[in-house]
Design a protein around this motif. Structure first.
Motif, PDB file in Angstrom:
ATOM      1  N   GLU A   1       0.837  -1.200   0.000  1.00  0.00           N
ATOM      2  CA  GLU A   1       0.000   0.000   0.000  1.00  0.00           C
ATOM      3  C   GLU A   1       0.869   1.245   0.000  1.00  0.00           C
ATOM      4  OE1 GLU A   1      -2.413  -0.094   3.538  1.00  0.00           O
ATOM      5  OE2 GLU A   1      -0.686  -0.064   4.889  1.00  0.00           O
ATOM      6  N   GLY A   2       0.334   2.303  -0.561  1.00  0.00           N
ATOM      7  CA  GLY A   2       1.039   3.571  -0.564  1.00  0.00           C
ATOM      8  C   GLY A   2       0.960   4.220   0.800  1.00  0.00           C
ATOM      9  N   VAL A   3       1.968   5.010   1.106  1.00  0.00           N
ATOM     10  CA  VAL A   3       2.047   5.685   2.398  1.00  0.00           C
ATOM     11  C   VAL A   3       2.096   7.201   2.204  1.00  0.00           C
ATOM     12  CG1 VAL A   3       3.436   6.005   4.476  1.00  0.00           C
ATOM     13  CG2 VAL A   3       3.216   3.715   3.457  1.00  0.00           C
ATOM     14  N   SER A   4       3.069   7.655   1.439  1.00  0.00           N
ATOM     15  CA  SER A   4       3.258   9.086   1.264  1.00  0.00           C
ATOM     16  C   SER A   4       4.030   9.335  -0.023  1.00  0.00           C
ATOM     17  CB  SER A   4       4.014   9.678   2.455  1.00  0.00           C
ATOM     18  OG  SER A   4       4.156  11.081   2.320  1.00  0.00           O
ATOM     19  N   TYR A   5       3.832  10.542  -0.596  1.00  0.00           N
ATOM     20  CA  TYR A   5       4.427  10.850  -1.884  1.00  0.00           C
ATOM     21  C   TYR A   5       4.849  12.306  -1.903  1.00  0.00           C
ATOM     22  CZ  TYR A   5       0.808   7.294  -2.199  1.00  0.00           C
ATOM     23  OH  TYR A   5      -0.016   6.241  -1.928  1.00  0.00           O
ATOM     24  N   ILE A   6       5.880  12.599  -2.712  1.00  0.00           N
ATOM     25  CA  ILE A   6       6.347  13.969  -2.811  1.00  0.00           C
ATOM     26  C   ILE A   6       6.669  14.269  -4.266  1.00  0.00           C
ATOM     27  CG2 ILE A   6       8.758  13.340  -2.286  1.00  0.00           C
ATOM     28  CD1 ILE A   6       8.905  16.014  -0.691  1.00  0.00           C
ATOM     29  N   SER A   7       6.327  15.487  -4.694  1.00  0.00           N
ATOM     30  CA  SER A   7       6.584  15.865  -6.082  1.00  0.00           C
ATOM     31  C   SER A   7       8.070  16.065  -6.325  1.00  0.00           C
ATOM     32  CB  SER A   7       5.806  17.148  -6.417  1.00  0.00           C
ATOM     33  OG  SER A   7       6.211  18.208  -5.562  1.00  0.00           O
ATOM     34  N   ALA A   8       8.434  16.116  -7.593  1.00  0.00           N
ATOM     35  CA  ALA A   8       9.838  16.248  -7.964  1.00  0.00           C
ATOM     36  C   ALA A   8      10.458  17.525  -7.401  1.00  0.00           C
ATOM     37  CB  ALA A   8       9.980  16.214  -9.486  1.00  0.00           C
TER      38      ALA A   8
ATOM     39  N   TYR B   1       9.222   0.591   1.377  1.00  0.00           N
ATOM     40  CA  TYR B   1       9.946   0.753   0.128  1.00  0.00           C
ATOM     41  C   TYR B   1       9.824   2.186  -0.375  1.00  0.00           C
ATOM     42  CZ  TYR B   1       9.335  -4.355  -0.036  1.00  0.00           C
ATOM     43  OH  TYR B   1       9.331  -5.693   0.241  1.00  0.00           O
ATOM     44  N   CYS B   2      10.874   2.645  -1.037  1.00  0.00           N
ATOM     45  CA  CYS B   2      10.753   3.900  -1.759  1.00  0.00           C
ATOM     46  C   CYS B   2      10.770   3.587  -3.255  1.00  0.00           C
ATOM     47  CB  CYS B   2      11.853   4.875  -1.393  1.00  0.00           C
ATOM     48  SG  CYS B   2      13.548   4.313  -1.668  1.00  0.00           S
ATOM     49  N   ALA B   3      10.151   4.461  -4.001  1.00  0.00           N
ATOM     50  CA  ALA B   3      10.049   4.264  -5.443  1.00  0.00           C
ATOM     51  C   ALA B   3      10.113   5.610  -6.147  1.00  0.00           C
ATOM     52  CB  ALA B   3       8.750   3.543  -5.788  1.00  0.00           C
ATOM     53  N   ALA B   4      10.547   5.594  -7.403  1.00  0.00           N
ATOM     54  CA  ALA B   4      10.705   6.814  -8.178  1.00  0.00           C
ATOM     55  C   ALA B   4       9.899   6.732  -9.466  1.00  0.00           C
ATOM     56  CB  ALA B   4      12.180   7.040  -8.503  1.00  0.00           C
ATOM     57  N   ASP B   5       9.184   7.819  -9.747  1.00  0.00           N
ATOM     58  CA  ASP B   5       8.417   7.945 -10.990  1.00  0.00           C
ATOM     59  C   ASP B   5       9.230   8.775 -11.961  1.00  0.00           C
ATOM     60  OD1 ASP B   5       5.169   9.468 -11.821  1.00  0.00           O
ATOM     61  OD2 ASP B   5       6.709   8.524 -13.048  1.00  0.00           O
ATOM     62  N   GLU B   6       9.771   8.134 -12.963  1.00  0.00           N
ATOM     63  CA  GLU B   6      10.673   8.802 -13.898  1.00  0.00           C
ATOM     64  C   GLU B   6       9.953   9.804 -14.788  1.00  0.00           C
ATOM     65  OE1 GLU B   6      14.483   7.240 -16.372  1.00  0.00           O
ATOM     66  OE2 GLU B   6      12.572   6.252 -16.807  1.00  0.00           O
ATOM     67  N   ASN B   7       8.671   9.622 -14.974  1.00  0.00           N
ATOM     68  CA  ASN B   7       7.925  10.455 -15.912  1.00  0.00           C
ATOM     69  C   ASN B   7       7.024  11.466 -15.224  1.00  0.00           C
ATOM     70  OD1 ASN B   7       8.856   9.056 -18.354  1.00  0.00           O
ATOM     71  ND2 ASN B   7       7.733   7.323 -17.511  1.00  0.00           N
ATOM     72  N   SER B   8       7.323  11.788 -13.997  1.00  0.00           N
ATOM     73  CA  SER B   8       6.466  12.714 -13.265  1.00  0.00           C
ATOM     74  C   SER B   8       6.626  14.127 -13.798  1.00  0.00           C
ATOM     75  CB  SER B   8       6.797  12.671 -11.777  1.00  0.00           C
ATOM     76  OG  SER B   8       8.162  12.935 -11.564  1.00  0.00           O
ATOM     77  N   VAL B   9       5.546  14.862 -13.705  1.00  0.00           N
ATOM     78  CA  VAL B   9       5.545  16.269 -14.084  1.00  0.00           C
ATOM     79  C   VAL B   9       5.887  17.086 -12.849  1.00  0.00           C
ATOM     80  CG1 VAL B   9       4.111  18.158 -14.929  1.00  0.00           C
ATOM     81  CG2 VAL B   9       3.823  15.849 -15.860  1.00  0.00           C
TER      82      VAL B   9
ATOM     83  N   GLY C   1       5.903  19.239  -9.866  1.00  0.00           N
ATOM     84  CA  GLY C   1       4.778  19.709  -9.074  1.00  0.00           C
ATOM     85  C   GLY C   1       3.684  18.687  -8.884  1.00  0.00           C
ATOM     86  N   ALA C   2       3.704  17.636  -9.676  1.00  0.00           N
ATOM     87  CA  ALA C   2       2.659  16.609  -9.583  1.00  0.00           C
ATOM     88  C   ALA C   2       3.088  15.516  -8.619  1.00  0.00           C
ATOM     89  CB  ALA C   2       2.372  16.019 -10.956  1.00  0.00           C
ATOM     90  N   VAL C   3       2.115  14.999  -7.899  1.00  0.00           N
ATOM     91  CA  VAL C   3       2.363  13.913  -6.959  1.00  0.00           C
ATOM     92  C   VAL C   3       1.807  12.628  -7.554  1.00  0.00           C
ATOM     93  CG1 VAL C   3       1.869  13.026  -4.670  1.00  0.00           C
ATOM     94  CG2 VAL C   3       2.272  15.456  -4.979  1.00  0.00           C
ATOM     95  N   SER C   4       2.608  11.600  -7.590  1.00  0.00           N
ATOM     96  CA  SER C   4       2.177  10.303  -8.119  1.00  0.00           C
ATOM     97  C   SER C   4       1.724   9.435  -6.957  1.00  0.00           C
ATOM     98  CB  SER C   4       3.335   9.636  -8.865  1.00  0.00           C
ATOM     99  OG  SER C   4       3.839  10.481  -9.870  1.00  0.00           O
ATOM    100  N   THR C   5       0.451   9.074  -6.944  1.00  0.00           N
ATOM    101  CA  THR C   5      -0.089   8.355  -5.792  1.00  0.00           C
ATOM    102  C   THR C   5      -0.414   6.891  -6.069  1.00  0.00           C
ATOM    103  OG1 THR C   5      -2.331   9.061  -6.324  1.00  0.00           O
ATOM    104  CG2 THR C   5      -1.070  10.478  -4.826  1.00  0.00           C
ATOM    105  N   THR C   6      -0.196   6.430  -7.279  1.00  0.00           N
ATOM    106  CA  THR C   6      -0.484   5.027  -7.583  1.00  0.00           C
ATOM    107  C   THR C   6       0.801   4.299  -7.913  1.00  0.00           C
ATOM    108  OG1 THR C   6      -0.917   5.566  -9.887  1.00  0.00           O
ATOM    109  CG2 THR C   6      -2.798   5.513  -8.402  1.00  0.00           C
ATOM    110  N   SER C   7       0.920   3.085  -7.424  1.00  0.00           N
ATOM    111  CA  SER C   7       2.167   2.337  -7.577  1.00  0.00           C
ATOM    112  C   SER C   7       2.489   2.059  -9.034  1.00  0.00           C
ATOM    113  CB  SER C   7       2.096   1.036  -6.792  1.00  0.00           C
ATOM    114  OG  SER C   7       1.041   0.217  -7.273  1.00  0.00           O
ATOM    115  N   GLU C   8       1.457   1.994  -9.881  1.00  0.00           N
ATOM    116  CA  GLU C   8       1.693   1.688 -11.292  1.00  0.00           C
ATOM    117  C   GLU C   8       2.516   2.765 -11.991  1.00  0.00           C
ATOM    118  OE1 GLU C   8      -1.629  -0.590  -9.769  1.00  0.00           O
ATOM    119  OE2 GLU C   8      -1.237   1.581  -9.800  1.00  0.00           O
TER     120      GLU C   8
END
Length: 126
Positions: A45-52, A94-102, A104-111
């Motif tokens: 499950e997701g816990v917390s997320y931060i924008s780029a 676990y920590c994870a990185a979204d390579e295609n994030s915009v 200011g945008a927060v990615s909240t889904t693991s996919e």
């Protein structure tokens, strides 16, 4: 390219831990970062997320007000400060990185996440 989560351990109910996500081989600066967890016998499950850019954060309801996510792009790290820990917070984080994030945008889904680090175990005793 590697992500690694550090800082897990055993803590009593009500205690605090600080997890850190470190990257090697690439920079975290242009990527939204998320913290996820998986408890024994449960789904991840997701816990917390931060924008780029670090300007925006999001917390799942069950940690809001207790956890704080932050990042230091100069140090290539993202931290998760966990306070008022409860036994139900026990999980591998676990920590994870979204390579295609915009920015200011927060990615909240693991996919959305492309890179996943090895987890760190957090155990909260009652």
């Amino acid at each position: 390219v590697q992500l690694q989560a550090f800082g897990g351990g055993l803590v009593q109910t009500g205690g605090s831990l600080k997890l850190s996500c470190l990257a090697s081989g690439f920079t975290l600066a242009a990527k939204s970062i998320g913290w996820f967890r998986q408890a024994p016998g449960k789904e991840r499950e997701g816990v917390s997320y931060i924008s780029a850019d670090g300007d925006n954060t999001y917390y799942e309801d069950f940690v809001r007000g207790r956890f704080r996510i932050s990042r230091d792009n100069a140090k290539n790290t993202v931290d998760l400060q966990m306070n008022s820990l409860k036994p139900e917070d026990t999980a591998v984080y676990y920590c994870a990185a979204d390579e295609n994030s915009v920015s200011g945008a927060v990615s909240t889904t693991s996919e959305r996440y492309d890179y996943w680090g090895q987890g760190t175990l957090v155990t909260v005793s009652s």
